[in-house]
Write an enzyme that holds these catalytic residues in place. Structure first.
Site, mmCIF file in Angstrom:
data_model
loop_
_atom_site.group_PDB
_atom_site.id
_atom_site.type_symbol
_atom_site.label_atom_id
_atom_site.label_comp_id
_atom_site.label_asym_id
_atom_site.label_seq_id
_atom_site.Cartn_x
_atom_site.Cartn_y
_atom_site.Cartn_z
ATOM 1 C CE LYS A 115 -7.565 23.707 -15.817
ATOM 2 N NZ LYS A 115 -6.813 23.344 -14.599
ATOM 3 N NE ARG A 172 -0.130 21.379 -9.948
ATOM 4 C CZ ARG A 172 -0.199 20.120 -10.339
ATOM 5 N NH1 ARG A 172 0.177 19.155 -9.534
ATOM 6 N NH2 ARG A 172 -0.632 19.793 -11.530
#
Length: 343
Positions: free
Chosen positions: A199, A263
């Site tokens: 993912k 992030r």
């Protein structure tokens, strides 16, 4: 509250996990950097999060297996193998490890034969590294929509503890569950680890779309096709489809493809706005695992004849000379016929 549980890694996620655990048990948190360790001890703040009173901090790695039977390694995948090898002499079969690292380790033979083909046997998840390098048998992972910044605020959230061992899942639930944190179990350890890894690729792509100023229709297209690509790759690498449509799969995918606290999304956003990969990486405080994952999955896909379209396009944007705009145009021109082909 007599039990002591070890957490390896005082980054944002390791710290958040420590504070969740501290609601139920005492915690021993390991910070590798001596300056970081000293600062945390002095301020009781780690990764911008205040530590619970029953969290003790150390920078002696061997202290954790000596004092704790259950360990939670939560460090970037790039340093995971070295850490496990350093820890290995101090580990015993009675230890239990539940890691929170979303990355892959590629290991090539020292001497390759002329007919060598890269395959999934060269690819190790973090739990497989633990099993390979140590005597620990009872391993598991925690994965799900667990953005550290939100966990630190105590927002309602959940995670999946994956392990083939029922006692690992049971232990993970008893240690982590609280009024705002739900814990589910899944026996498909490799599949759940692959969810967390793959993912991150789609999260970078989502950030690029955002950086380019494209809207929610584009993201809806990306996330749905991204899930299909995750399942396509995950199945080829030994995961079960059911894991990808659960909390660790689509749940984590939704969180990391829509949050500015992710992030990987943030990295993609910077690239979509025109930054180079090096520039974007230099502006991040912590590791974006998706970059290394794209490299590894691209190598494996090439050798196995797989065609993960989004991953390949991202590889061209990050490591070749394709611009973000060209990447989007290329994906939009690609002829897709079947919406769902894995049920």
């Amino acid at each position: 509250m007599s039990e002591l549980v070890g957490v390896i890694g005082a980054g944002s996620f390791g710290t958040a996990v420590s504070n969740i655990l501290a609601k139920n048990v005492k915690v021993l948190l390991y910070a590798r950097n001596p300056e970081t360790y000293a600062e945390i001890n002095k301020t009781r703040i780690s990764a911008n999060q205040k530590l619970a009173d029953n969290i003790e901090v150390t920078n002696q790695l061997e202290e954790l297996p000596q004092r704790c039977n259950v360990l939670f390694p939560v460090i970037p995948s790039s340093g995971f193998r070295d850490m496990i090898k350093e820890l290995a002499p101090h580990l015993r079969p009675y230890h239990m490890m539940i890691h929170g690292t979303k990355g892959l380790h590629l290991e090539l033979p020292e001497k390759k034969s002329h007919d060598f083909v890269l395959n999934k046997d060269c690819l190790f998840t973090m739990s497989e590294l633990i099993r390979k390098e140590t005597v620990v048998v009872r391993v598991g992972c925690m994965a799900g929509p667990n953005l550290a910044s939100e966990l630190s605020l105590g927002h309602p959230a959940a995670t999946v503890i994956a392990s083939p061992f029922t006692e690992v899942i049971t232990k993970g639930k008893s240690l982590l569950r609280s009024e705002n944190f739900q814990v589910y179990g899944n026996p498909d350890l490799r599949g759940v680890e692959l969810c967390g890894v793959l993912k991150n690729i789609i999260a970078i792509a989502s950030g690029i779309l955002s950086g380019l100023g494209l809207g929610e229709n584009s993201r809806g297209l990306l996330v749905s096709r991204g899930l299909v690509e995750m399942i396509y790759l995950g199945r080829a690498l030994g995961g079960e489809i059911s894991s990808f449509i659960g909390l660790a799969g689509i749940g984590d995918l939704v969180a990391t493809t829509t949050s500015t606290n992710s992030r990987n999304y943030t990295l993609g956003h910077k690239i979509g706005q025109g930054a180079t990969l090096d520039q974007a990486l230099s502006e991040l405080e912590e590791t974006a695992e998706g970059v290394n994952t794209i490299k590894i999955v691209k190598q494996l896909a090439d050798s196995q004849g797989l065609k993960p379209l989004i991953t390949e396009t991202l590889h061209k944007i990050l490591f070749e000379d394709m611009t973000a705009e060209q990447g989007v145009n290329y994906l939009m021109r690609y002829q897709g016929n079947i919406d769902i082909n894995f049920l």
